[in-house]
Design an enzyme around this catalytic site. Sequence first.
Site, short mmCIF file in Angstrom:
data_model
loop_
_atom_site.label_atom_id
_atom_site.label_comp_id
_atom_site.label_asym_id
_atom_site.label_seq_id
_atom_site.Cartn_x
_atom_site.Cartn_y
_atom_site.Cartn_z
N TYR A 114 0.55 -1.39 0.23
CA TYR A 114 -0.20 0.34 0.14
C TYR A 114 0.53 1.24 0.41
CZ TYR A 114 -3.72 3.27 1.60
OH TYR A 114 -4.07 4.68 1.78
N ASP A 171 9.15 2.38 0.49
CA ASP A 171 8.47 3.17 1.21
C ASP A 171 8.26 2.48 2.65
OD1 ASP A 171 6.13 3.83 2.27
OD2 ASP A 171 4.48 3.34 0.70
N LYS A 192 3.78 8.22 9.21
CA LYS A 192 3.72 7.81 10.58
C LYS A 192 4.97 7.78 11.50
CE LYS A 192 0.47 4.43 8.24
NZ LYS A 192 0.59 3.84 6.88
#
Length: 428
Positions: free
Chosen positions: A143, A238, A266
């Site tokens: 994702y 990522d 995050k």
Amino acid sequence: MLNNSRDLLKRAEKLIPGGVNSPVRAFKSVGGTPPFIARAEGAYLHDADNNRYIDFMLSWGPAILGHAHPEVIKRAQEALARGSSFGAPTELEVELAEEMVARVPGLEMVRLVCSGTEACMSAIRVARGATGRDKFIKFDGCYHGHADSFLIAAGSGALTLGLPNSPGVTKGCAKDTLLAPFNDIKAVQALVDANTDQIAAIILEPICGNTGLIAPGDTFLQDLRTICTRHGIVLIFDEVMTGFRVARGGAAELYKVTPDLYTFGKVVGGGFPLAAYGGRADLMSQIAPSGPIYQAGTLSGNPVAVTAGLTTLRNLPQAAYDQLEATGQRLEDGLQNVIDYNAYPLTQQRVGSMFCLYFSPEEIRNHTDVKTCDIPKFNAFFHHMLDAGVYLAPSQYEAGFLSTAHTDDIIDEVVDKATEALEKVFQR
Ligand SMILES: *Cc1c(COP(=O)(O)O)cnc(C)c1O
């Protein structure tokens, strides 16, 4: 008792699609009512009905120091009192960039943005702008946020083009996204061979945390590095989930493979909307205003968010990662004893403070494997744990997270609760 949460969900559903501001929060895959959260501290969440949960979701990763860490709160409050946003550069942004660059291998320059989605779409733009090529390869099950070019499903056959995975994504957009199975270097090589000089980037989660928790196979990252170098393709890690979580310098440090570009989010935002992309200086200096590749943001580098991120990173010395690894090992060992003793058909996968308990007797290596898991049993386990006051990510496809606030006592309590929950699930 979730009476207040149930009422809040009814109110929310009238005004907000599905009652939530991000789909997975609605508990669609596990069913039931999502607790509405009132506050959190350390390893605990408290909901609108005064239930307390040991939290293994941690806001999907950011709360690595536990919720409401006193120093993060204090510094963020001090920053807020000096003004919430300026739209002009600050010393704090320089300090955060310095801290990041000092930790992450091959990270020479960074640009701050507000979400992981923004970071990933911008990194792809840089790769395309720098190479003059249109296509990129992503992996099934990884994702990278909700930008159009990432919402792509695999077509039939390994070499077919991607298909839109959401209404609203155009076929024109989808045709430039190529998909390969995670951990399948042959599929990647085939795509590269079939699209000579057309591939700008290969983007992946070096540890896939969006299909549970899947570590890269022995030489997978190294082989990707070799292919990218050979064909002038920009390798993008990522690390929105893994960055500053699995090691001081993230997955690149752990696996000793350096990409050309990174994306972060995050943990780096310390619980605030902050993300970043960065990497090789020759690529990053092609971004406006030093170069022609455009990218901008009104709230980028927001001083409160930057302060929270910087304070979080400064509270994560090597000793914190050693502690997180020990906590992860304790949880894994505790659960494995129960699994082995009862011969449950379960498989644990873990890297440091990220873990997944798969309801499958086999190792999980890619997205296709996850689909073989016993989802109804996972869902039953999830609800038994929630009822017992343990908040796991509400889907078999999501990773669990640990924080430095998860003590040994908390882990032992969770292992006991998991033992009881599994007895109910497997009716032993
Ligand atoms: C969460 C996540 C994103 C998206 O970040 P948002 O801040 O939710 O937009 C991108 N990539 C990975 C690996 C993620 O885990």
